[in-house]
Motif scaffolding. Structure first.
Motif, PDB file in Angstrom:
ATOM      1  N   ASN A  48      16.065  -0.139  -7.676  1.00  0.00           N
ATOM      2  CA  ASN A  48      15.739  -1.253  -8.416  1.00  0.00           C
ATOM      3  C   ASN A  48      14.313  -1.404  -8.123  1.00  0.00           C
ATOM      4  O   ASN A  48      13.737  -1.671  -7.138  1.00  0.00           O
ATOM      5  CB  ASN A  48      16.527  -2.580  -7.375  1.00  0.00           C
ATOM      6  N   VAL A  49      13.648  -1.346  -9.456  1.00  0.00           N
ATOM      7  CA  VAL A  49      12.379  -1.593  -9.845  1.00  0.00           C
ATOM      8  C   VAL A  49      11.780  -2.966  -9.965  1.00  0.00           C
ATOM      9  O   VAL A  49      12.351  -3.502 -10.953  1.00  0.00           O
ATOM     10  CB  VAL A  49      11.858  -0.561 -10.595  1.00  0.00           C
ATOM     11  N   LEU A  50      11.020  -3.582  -9.248  1.00  0.00           N
ATOM     12  CA  LEU A  50      10.598  -4.990  -9.547  1.00  0.00           C
ATOM     13  C   LEU A  50       8.992  -4.783  -9.635  1.00  0.00           C
ATOM     14  O   LEU A  50       8.294  -3.972  -9.010  1.00  0.00           O
ATOM     15  CB  LEU A  50      10.890  -5.651  -8.283  1.00  0.00           C
ATOM     16  N   ASP A  51       8.789  -5.728 -10.820  1.00  0.00           N
ATOM     17  CA  ASP A  51       7.113  -5.682 -11.019  1.00  0.00           C
ATOM     18  C   ASP A  51       6.418  -7.144 -11.336  1.00  0.00           C
ATOM     19  O   ASP A  51       5.566  -7.016 -11.974  1.00  0.00           O
ATOM     20  CB  ASP A  51       7.083  -4.719 -12.283  1.00  0.00           C
ATOM     21  N   ASN A  52       7.497  -8.217 -11.267  1.00  0.00           N
ATOM     22  CA  ASN A  52       6.683  -9.424 -11.359  1.00  0.00           C
ATOM     23  C   ASN A  52       6.276  -9.784 -12.629  1.00  0.00           C
ATOM     24  O   ASN A  52       5.611 -10.639 -13.099  1.00  0.00           O
ATOM     25  CB  ASN A  52       5.488  -9.684 -10.569  1.00  0.00           C
ATOM     26  N   ASP A  97       0.726  -1.113   0.229  1.00  0.00           N
ATOM     27  CA  ASP A  97       0.067   0.023  -0.008  1.00  0.00           C
ATOM     28  C   ASP A  97       0.920   1.262  -0.031  1.00  0.00           C
ATOM     29  O   ASP A  97       0.531   2.196  -0.549  1.00  0.00           O
ATOM     30  CB  ASP A  97      -1.129   0.018   1.113  1.00  0.00           C
ATOM     31  N   ALA A  98       1.992   1.217   0.666  1.00  0.00           N
ATOM     32  CA  ALA A  98       2.858   2.438   0.786  1.00  0.00           C
ATOM     33  C   ALA A  98       3.486   2.709  -0.554  1.00  0.00           C
ATOM     34  O   ALA A  98       3.405   3.724  -1.000  1.00  0.00           O
ATOM     35  CB  ALA A  98       4.296   2.142   1.530  1.00  0.00           C
ATOM     36  N   LEU A  99       3.625   1.655  -1.495  1.00  0.00           N
ATOM     37  CA  LEU A  99       3.928   2.148  -2.817  1.00  0.00           C
ATOM     38  C   LEU A  99       2.897   2.669  -3.553  1.00  0.00           C
ATOM     39  O   LEU A  99       2.942   3.424  -4.278  1.00  0.00           O
ATOM     40  CB  LEU A  99       4.706   0.735  -3.573  1.00  0.00           C
ATOM     41  N   PRO A 152       6.596   3.572 -12.643  1.00  0.00           N
ATOM     42  CA  PRO A 152       6.499   3.376 -11.274  1.00  0.00           C
ATOM     43  C   PRO A 152       5.019   2.905 -10.903  1.00  0.00           C
ATOM     44  O   PRO A 152       4.887   2.024  -9.806  1.00  0.00           O
ATOM     45  CB  PRO A 152       6.614   4.630 -10.601  1.00  0.00           C
ATOM     46  N   LEU A 153       4.009   3.123 -11.342  1.00  0.00           N
ATOM     47  CA  LEU A 153       2.412   2.434 -11.213  1.00  0.00           C
ATOM     48  C   LEU A 153       2.457   1.075 -11.602  1.00  0.00           C
ATOM     49  O   LEU A 153       1.350   0.482 -11.019  1.00  0.00           O
ATOM     50  CB  LEU A 153       1.464   3.409 -11.974  1.00  0.00           C
ATOM     51  N   LEU A 154       3.338   0.316 -12.204  1.00  0.00           N
ATOM     52  CA  LEU A 154       3.407  -0.998 -12.321  1.00  0.00           C
ATOM     53  C   LEU A 154       4.296  -1.866 -11.604  1.00  0.00           C
ATOM     54  O   LEU A 154       4.346  -2.920 -11.717  1.00  0.00           O
ATOM     55  CB  LEU A 154       3.858  -1.292 -13.898  1.00  0.00           C
ATOM     56  N   ALA A 155       5.050  -1.092 -10.736  1.00  0.00           N
ATOM     57  CA  ALA A 155       5.778  -1.789  -9.677  1.00  0.00           C
ATOM     58  C   ALA A 155       5.081  -2.369  -8.717  1.00  0.00           C
ATOM     59  O   ALA A 155       4.385  -1.902  -8.065  1.00  0.00           O
ATOM     60  CB  ALA A 155       6.933  -0.767  -9.336  1.00  0.00           C
ATOM     61  N   SER A 156       5.786  -3.437  -8.235  1.00  0.00           N
ATOM     62  CA  SER A 156       5.361  -4.317  -6.890  1.00  0.00           C
ATOM     63  C   SER A 156       6.102  -3.891  -5.984  1.00  0.00           C
ATOM     64  O   SER A 156       5.813  -4.160  -4.893  1.00  0.00           O
ATOM     65  CB  SER A 156       5.365  -5.602  -7.162  1.00  0.00           C
TER      66      SER A 156
END
Length: 664
Positions: free
Chosen positions: A157-161, A63-65, A130-134
């Motif tokens: 490091n941006v992770l998004d599955n 939720d914070a992200l 960023p809106l697609l990041a997990s």
């Protein structure tokens, strides 16, 4: 540096003390409700939690992200401890870590570089959503040991599955719609995950459209003729972006292997200087491959491998006419082996061996192309070892890199070898407290634009001149840290001192060429030093209090101030989370930047107040969240000290954002 207003410090200190007192009174009644989820940090090869790594790291997820996510990566992370944003209008937000960015902060997509053109110029946006990041991880301080010379100042490091590593138990996903008043931005996001036997499938997409950004007052600062600027908005800052990803993985008992493809289109305007209007029309197609296998060989616990390829291009459109076109056809891959504990100096050491390689062809085409076509190759080998002995944890590492730049039609090949070393120790003097000492020596070879730039760049209003004789930077960093964590209470403080020999920077030459400011890449010894402090304390059952402060001072050894450095900040926030309701109220005071650097303008202090409220209902395993977010409630005029455009493009004014998020 001018001090912070005393009433701000008094209020924040008294609030922190009061919060600590209240927490002691009610701690026994809430301890069983304050279990903290363990967050695994991928920037550590040993799958460690955020609380056990020796280096300062920010983790933003869940939720914070989702509450913080914005149109740019810099805006999303702005306000994280030690992190700020270098805006170039609302279409560009580069993350700054401890005063460093561009070629010193490596932005990655799941541990592989972004492979775009964002480091080459401040008007080039990062090709990530960023809106697609997990989850987003920020490693503060030198990370060159594991990620190469481009991480001499830190890592994002941006992770998004997009490549799943596990099978989802059921079909799940999320969808979101939001609208923002300050630029009439409309955004739609969708994220879907499913299992087909032993295969996991991922699909996501986003579409964003926005108009010109509203601001308080005139865009141009201290302008005598108001007809030469806009009032109440920044012209040419509308934008439109779409992105979509398809990924799939085979999930086995001992690991997984997967592929993904992403398509991104982004068209945004640059705040104008005079009558010229410049837009960036960006397109990329990115392919990624990722795999992991447990117990691959005798003596090794795990092997991980990643490979990415990006076909990137953007065109700078000047007054409706196509101008300079940048392309980057790039590959980057890395592999890591985690070995079983081995005896070294009569102690058991657990470690990682890794290789990293990249190759790219970077091209700028057009009458105003300021960088020649160049082939760039990098190869690195690293080893990282750690062991725990009683209440002590030790970590040692070394990395050797080589970089080769081969310009088209140039006889001189730019070849550099770099050596990076690091060591740290953590003293866990109580179960919940530790003291960390870290030292690092990192090297960075000059980038292609720093070596070979020679020409106009109208989008930034500059004429850039490189220097083929630049040497590699050598950074020597010392860091002291204290951390205390018990249940939901967290206290951390870091002090850092970073001496960079042969620091490379674009110096304002205080000259004009064809109505453009001349910037000459040069180098000199520089020092970055500062602190970061943060306190998080729960209040009763539903409230959480946060106080933070960070500061960085960057100077040349000659005494001159380096330009575009983030000024000191101090802030506080109050979070509420109870049953269906959640909310946040925050205040950040940013000090005046009166160490702006030669031929650079100072910026004034400002206070930014933000707020958010959300209501969530659950029905049939589906969560529906309606949220309202307000930013810059005081409608303050914010001139970002780290922005090249602070004189003609302030940050956005007061804004309200209304959205609906569905998770199923």
């Amino acid at each position: 540096m001018k001090s912070f207003p005393k009433h701000y410090l008094a209020v924040m200190v008294s609030a922190a003390c009061h919060s600590f007192f209240v927490n002691n009174v009610v701690a026994d009644t809430i301890a069983d409700e304050r279990a903290i989820d363990e967050v695994i940090v991928t920037t550590s090869p040993f799958s460690k939690s955020a609380e056990t790594v020796n280096h300062p790291v920010n983790i933003i997820s869940g939720d914070a992200l989702r509450n913080a996510a914005a149109a740019t990566l810099g805006e999303t992370l702005n306000g994280q401890l030690g992190v700020s944003s270098a805006s170039f209008g609302p279409g560009v937000g580069m993350p700054i870590i401890r005063g460093q960015s561009d070629n010193r902060v490596k932005v990655m997509q799941d541990s592989v570089g972004a492979m775009d053109a964002s480091a080459a110029s401040p008007d080039h946006a990062i090709a990530l959503e960023p809106l697609l990041a997990s989850k987003i991880e920020v490693l503060r301080g030198p990370a060159a040991l594991r990620y190469g010379s481009g991480a001499i100042g830190g890592v994002v490091n941006v992770l998004d599955n997009r490549i799943p590593s596990t099978l989802p138990e059921r079909f799940n996903g999320a969808a979101e719609l939001r609208n923002t008043s300050v630029n009439d931005e409309s955004v739609g996001v969708v994220n879907l995950n499913a299992a087909l036997g032993t295969f996991a499938i991922h699909l996501d997409g986003i579409k964003r459209e926005s108009s010109d950004t509203e601001i308080p007052g005139f865009a141009q600062k201290n302008i005598e003729d108001s007809s030469l600027t806009t009032n109440g908005f920044i012209a040419n800052t509308n934008a439109e972006a779409t992105s979509g990803t398809l990924g799939a993985s085979y999930i086995g008992n001992d690991g997984f292997f997967g592929l993904s493809i992403n398509k991104l289109d982004n068209n945004y305007g640059v705040p104008p200087e005079g009558e010229d209007l410049v837009r960036i029309d960006m397109h990329q197609t990115r392919y990624d491959m990722k795999g992991e296998l447990d117990n691959p060989f005798t003596g090794f616990e795990k092997i991980t491998a990643r490979l990415g390829h990006n076909d990137y291009e953007h065109t700078e459109i000047e007054n409706g006419e196509s101008g300079t076109r940048f392309t980057n056809n790039a590959y980057e891959g890395r592999a890591e082996l985690i070995h079983d504990p081995l005896k070294l100096l009569n102690m058991d050491w657990k470690g990682a061996l890794g290789i990293q390689a990249s190759q790219s062809t970077f091209v700028a085409v057009g009458e105003e192309a300021f960088i020649p076509k160049s082939d760039i190759t990098n190869f690195g080998f690293f080893v990282l070892e750690e062991r725990t002995h009683g209440i002590w944890t030790f970590e040692l590492g070394a990395r050797l890199d080589t970089q080769t730049i081969t310009p088209e039609n140039e006889s001189t090949i730019k070849h550099r070898n770099n050596l990076s070393l690091s060591g740290s120790t953590a003293w866990h003097f109580t179960h919940n407290q530790k003291f960390v000492v870290g030292i690092a020596r990192s090297q960075r070879a000059p980038s292609v634009e720093e070596l070979l730039a020679n020409g106009p760049h109208p989008a930034t209003g500059s004429y850039l001149i490189g220097d083929e004789n630049l040497d590699a930077e050598t950074s020597k960093n010392v860091e002291l840290g204290y951390h205390w964590h018990i249940e939901a209470i967290k206290i951390s403080a870091n002090i850092f001192y970073n001496q960079i020999n042969d620091f490379i920077y674009a110096q304002n030459a205080n000259q004009m060429f064809d109505e453009l400011n001349v910037y000459q890449y040069t180098q000199a010894n520089a020092t970055f030093k500062g602190w970061e402090a943060e306190i998080k304390i729960p209040i009763a059952r539903a409230w959480n209090f946060r106080f933070f402060s960070d500061r960085v001072r960057a100077t040349l050894d000659s005494g001159e101030d380096l330009p575009r450095i983030t000024p000191p900040r101090v802030g506080t926030s109050l979070d509420y989370d109870w049953n269906a309701w959640s909310g946040n109220l925050s205040l950040t005071h940013t000090a005046r930047q009166d160490h702006a650097g030669d031929n650079e303008s100072e910026t004034g202090s400002y206070d930014r107040v933000d707020a958010r409220i959300g209501y969530t209902v659950e029905k049939d395993k589906t969560d529906y969240t309606l949220f309202l977010k307000a930013t810059n409630l005081l409608d303050a005029e914010i001139r970002n000290a780290s922005s090249y455009l602070r004189e003609r493009a302030p940050e956005a004014g007061r804004s309200l954002q209304l959205g609906l998020r569905v998770n199923f």
